[in-house]
Design a protein around this motif. Structure first.
Motif, PDB file in Angstrom:
ATOM      1  N   ASP A 105      39.449  76.076   5.355  1.00 51.39           N
ATOM      2  CA  ASP A 105      38.473  75.384   6.185  1.00 51.39           C
ATOM      3  C   ASP A 105      37.984  74.107   5.529  1.00 51.39           C
ATOM      4  O   ASP A 105      37.715  73.102   6.199  1.00 51.39           O
ATOM      5  N   ALA A 106      37.823  74.140   4.200  1.00 53.06           N
ATOM      6  CA  ALA A 106      37.266  73.001   3.470  1.00 53.06           C
ATOM      7  C   ALA A 106      38.329  72.161   2.780  1.00 53.06           C
ATOM      8  O   ALA A 106      38.010  71.320   1.942  1.00 53.06           O
ATOM      9  N   ALA A 107      39.577  72.358   3.159  1.00 54.89           N
ATOM     10  CA  ALA A 107      40.658  71.650   2.476  1.00 54.89           C
ATOM     11  C   ALA A 107      40.498  70.136   2.544  1.00 54.89           C
ATOM     12  O   ALA A 107      40.826  69.408   1.604  1.00 54.89           O
ATOM     13  N   ALA A 108      39.971  69.652   3.666  1.00 54.77           N
ATOM     14  CA  ALA A 108      39.815  68.209   3.833  1.00 54.77           C
ATOM     15  C   ALA A 108      38.759  67.633   2.900  1.00 54.77           C
ATOM     16  O   ALA A 108      38.698  66.420   2.704  1.00 54.77           O
ATOM     17  N   LEU A 109      37.930  68.490   2.296  1.00 48.90           N
ATOM     18  CA  LEU A 109      36.870  68.007   1.430  1.00 48.90           C
ATOM     19  C   LEU A 109      37.218  68.114  -0.045  1.00 48.90           C
ATOM     20  O   LEU A 109      36.470  67.655  -0.901  1.00 48.90           O
ATOM     21  N   ILE A 110      38.339  68.741  -0.371  1.00 49.87           N
ATOM     22  CA  ILE A 110      38.753  68.879  -1.761  1.00 49.87           C
ATOM     23  C   ILE A 110      39.320  67.549  -2.244  1.00 49.87           C
ATOM     24  O   ILE A 110      39.929  66.787  -1.495  1.00 49.87           O
ATOM     25  N   ASP A 111      39.113  67.259  -3.528  1.00 48.65           N
ATOM     26  CA  ASP A 111      39.508  65.983  -4.109  1.00 48.65           C
ATOM     27  C   ASP A 111      40.986  65.695  -3.841  1.00 48.65           C
ATOM     28  O   ASP A 111      41.867  66.410  -4.272  1.00 48.65           O
ATOM     29  N   GLN A 112      41.255  64.643  -3.130  1.00 47.82           N
ATOM     30  CA  GLN A 112      42.603  64.217  -2.810  1.00 47.82           C
ATOM     31  C   GLN A 112      42.656  62.705  -2.902  1.00 47.82           C
ATOM     32  O   GLN A 112      41.625  62.022  -2.956  1.00 47.82           O
ATOM     33  N   ASP A 113      43.858  62.159  -2.901  1.00 51.26           N
ATOM     34  CA  ASP A 113      44.010  60.708  -2.907  1.00 51.26           C
ATOM     35  C   ASP A 113      43.908  60.185  -1.477  1.00 51.26           C
ATOM     36  O   ASP A 113      44.874  59.728  -0.871  1.00 51.26           O
ATOM     37  N   VAL A 114      42.709  60.291  -0.935  1.00 46.67           N
ATOM     38  CA  VAL A 114      42.456  59.823   0.421  1.00 46.67           C
ATOM     39  C   VAL A 114      41.223  58.950   0.393  1.00 46.67           C
ATOM     40  O   VAL A 114      40.460  58.925  -0.572  1.00 46.67           O
ATOM     41  N   ALA A 115      41.019  58.207   1.469  1.00 52.68           N
ATOM     42  CA  ALA A 115      39.845  57.354   1.556  1.00 52.68           C
ATOM     43  C   ALA A 115      38.587  58.210   1.568  1.00 52.68           C
ATOM     44  O   ALA A 115      38.572  59.312   2.105  1.00 52.68           O
ATOM     45  N   ALA A 116      37.540  57.688   0.959  1.00 52.04           N
ATOM     46  CA  ALA A 116      36.283  58.438   0.871  1.00 52.04           C
ATOM     47  C   ALA A 116      35.525  58.332   2.184  1.00 52.04           C
ATOM     48  O   ALA A 116      34.477  57.707   2.283  1.00 52.04           O
ATOM     49  N   GLU A 117      36.106  58.940   3.196  1.00 56.01           N
ATOM     50  CA  GLU A 117      35.484  58.895   4.506  1.00 56.01           C
ATOM     51  C   GLU A 117      35.779  60.191   5.229  1.00 56.01           C
ATOM     52  O   GLU A 117      36.904  60.687   5.183  1.00 56.01           O
ATOM     53  N   ILE A 118      34.789  60.777   5.835  1.00 59.13           N
ATOM     54  CA  ILE A 118      34.968  62.017   6.574  1.00 59.13           C
ATOM     55  C   ILE A 118      34.834  61.725   8.059  1.00 59.13           C
ATOM     56  O   ILE A 118      33.842  61.182   8.503  1.00 59.13           O
ATOM     57  N   ILE A 119      35.884  62.066   8.787  1.00 59.40           N
ATOM     58  CA  ILE A 119      35.863  61.886  10.229  1.00 59.40           C
ATOM     59  C   ILE A 119      35.463  63.218  10.847  1.00 59.40           C
ATOM     60  O   ILE A 119      36.185  64.183  10.763  1.00 59.40           O
ATOM     61  N   ASP A 152      34.534  72.078  -6.277  1.00 68.32           N
ATOM     62  CA  ASP A 152      35.766  71.302  -6.159  1.00 68.32           C
ATOM     63  C   ASP A 152      35.719  70.237  -5.072  1.00 68.32           C
ATOM     64  O   ASP A 152      36.547  69.330  -5.054  1.00 68.32           O
ATOM     65  N   ALA A 153      34.788  70.359  -4.161  1.00 64.66           N
ATOM     66  CA  ALA A 153      34.735  69.409  -3.054  1.00 64.66           C
ATOM     67  C   ALA A 153      34.265  68.048  -3.535  1.00 64.66           C
ATOM     68  O   ALA A 153      33.358  67.941  -4.365  1.00 64.66           O
ATOM     69  N   GLU A 154      34.867  67.009  -3.000  1.00 66.16           N
ATOM     70  CA  GLU A 154      34.493  65.648  -3.366  1.00 66.16           C
ATOM     71  C   GLU A 154      33.198  65.225  -2.672  1.00 66.16           C
ATOM     72  O   GLU A 154      32.517  64.324  -3.130  1.00 66.16           O
ATOM     73  N   TYR A 155      32.867  65.903  -1.582  1.00 69.81           N
ATOM     74  CA  TYR A 155      31.695  65.545  -0.811  1.00 69.81           C
ATOM     75  C   TYR A 155      30.702  66.691  -0.815  1.00 69.81           C
ATOM     76  O   TYR A 155      31.028  67.835  -1.138  1.00 69.81           O
ATOM     77  N   ASP A 156      29.480  66.379  -0.456  1.00 72.19           N
ATOM     78  CA  ASP A 156      28.440  67.391  -0.307  1.00 72.19           C
ATOM     79  C   ASP A 156      28.706  68.155   0.990  1.00 72.19           C
ATOM     80  O   ASP A 156      28.468  67.645   2.089  1.00 72.19           O
ATOM     81  N   ILE A 157      29.216  69.376   0.846  1.00 72.56           N
ATOM     82  CA  ILE A 157      29.597  70.147   2.026  1.00 72.56           C
ATOM     83  C   ILE A 157      28.399  70.418   2.930  1.00 72.56           C
ATOM     84  O   ILE A 157      28.490  70.370   4.156  1.00 72.56           O
ATOM     85  N   TRP A 158      27.250  70.693   2.323  1.00 71.09           N
ATOM     86  CA  TRP A 158      26.085  71.033   3.141  1.00 71.09           C
ATOM     87  C   TRP A 158      25.672  69.887   4.063  1.00 71.09           C
ATOM     88  O   TRP A 158      25.199  70.120   5.178  1.00 71.09           O
ATOM     89  N   THR A 159      25.838  68.646   3.623  1.00 68.90           N
ATOM     90  CA  THR A 159      25.475  67.515   4.484  1.00 68.90           C
ATOM     91  C   THR A 159      26.421  67.404   5.676  1.00 68.90           C
ATOM     92  O   THR A 159      26.077  66.787   6.686  1.00 68.90           O
ATOM     93  N   GLN A 160      27.620  67.992   5.531  1.00 75.66           N
ATOM     94  CA  GLN A 160      28.551  68.015   6.655  1.00 75.66           C
ATOM     95  C   GLN A 160      28.275  69.197   7.575  1.00 75.66           C
ATOM     96  O   GLN A 160      28.507  69.123   8.787  1.00 75.66           O
TER      97      GLN A 160
END
Length: 322
Positions: free
Chosen positions: A8-22, A103-111
């Protein structure tokens, strides 16, 4: 019970992607509550409202035979009844393994929080429109109450949907005959195409389109704005359009949405079976809670004195057998 898994949280784990959550979270929240009249926040579980239930009647004085013998003035009465707003709790818990938070690059709770706000709004709207999972202390939902008052029109009753909504036996007329004016409407998204395709007989001009070719379509029926929630709160199999004077209803907050992170709790189902032991399973959980209530005062008016036949909302339902 469910929790946020690694997938479920795979999109938030550190990856070589732009720092933007759609995010697909619409963030609309409740579509119904903004239309109701807000009362002051509740200081207790229950608030009492006094509603006028009988109107006074005035009479011309008659029966006098001479100026020295004036006529008899008649008396009248006025009555009130109590209506109660009962605050009920709406809550949800979102568990997640601690390693995912680390492990998440972003604050999951804010999402998660905006999604919870929308989920609360969907639950409130579904309860008020259709009675879905509604507390027993709340009033009848819009569809049930409108049906009981005879304010329901099935699609296809008239010549076309224009008649079903605006003609003498249409939804708007049902509300007006009860002494109310339609001020707002909430409709299923599927009704949009029906309104969009409705055209004048001779010129073929779209009836419900007010803007020019370059402008976005503004949906308004007889000057009444129409909302099309995309949250799924309105079930098109039960209601295509709910229209009326929603300001006649009231709601009050006992407790706005509050959040609490749990780390030592044990989560069980309704039968007491342990689902997650947060401490043992290295998990945490976000708990969201709110409390609110609403009421449907039904004060007497001059056009419809019969309480059971009076309601400020009308409903357009799908065609019979559809």
């Amino acid at each position: 019970m469910a929790f946020i898994t690694a997938n479920d949280a795979a999109a938030l784990i550190d990856q070589d992607v732009a720092a933007e959550i759609i995010s697909d979270v619409s963030g609309q929240g409740s579509q119904v509550l903004p239309l109701l009249r807000a009362l002051p926040n509740m200081s207790a579980k229950q608030t009492k409202l006094r509603v006028l239930s009988a109107l006074p009647t005035a009479y011309f004085v008659s029966g006098a035979t001479t100026t020295s013998e004036p006529g008899i003035k008649q008396s009248t009465s006025v009555a009130w009844e109590n209506v109660y707003v009962n605050a009920e709790e709406l809550a949800v818990i979102v568990p997640i393994p601690e390693e995912l938070l680390d492990d998440a690059e972003y604050d999951i709770w804010t999402q998660v929080k905006p999604a919870l706000v929308e989920a609360f709004g969907v639950a409130i709207d579904a309860a008020m429109i259709h009675g879905t999972n509604a507390p027993a202390s709340w009033p009848d939902d819009f569809v049930t109450a409108a049906t009981a008052a005879g304010n329901v029109v099935a699609l296809g009753t008239g010549t076309d949907v224009y008649d079903d909504i605006l003609a003498e036996d249409g939804v708007f007329a049902e509300v007006e005959s009860d002494g109310y004016l339609v001020r707002d409407a909430i409709a299923a998204v599927s009704l949009k195409a029906t309104l969009r395709g409705l055209r004048t007989t001779t010129e073929g001009i779209p009836i419900f389109k007010r803007e020019g070719v370059q402008g976005a379509t503004v949906y308004s029926i007889d000057g009444v704005p129409v909302r099309f929630p995309t949250t799924g709160a309105i079930d098109p199999d039960a209601a295509l359009l709910v229209a009326g004077d929603f300001s006649r209803f009231v709601y009050a907050m006992r407790q706005d949405i509050t959040y609490k992170v749990l780390s030592e709790a044990t989560l069980t189902d309704s039968e007491g079976t342990v689902l997650y032991n947060l401490a043992q399973q290295d998990m945490v959980a976000l708990r969201a809670v709110m409390r609110l209530g609403w009421a449907a005062p039904n004060p007497v008016n001059r056009l419809q004195p019969t309480k059971n036949s009076r309601y400020p909302v009308g409903v357009l339902t799908p065609a019979a057998g559809s």
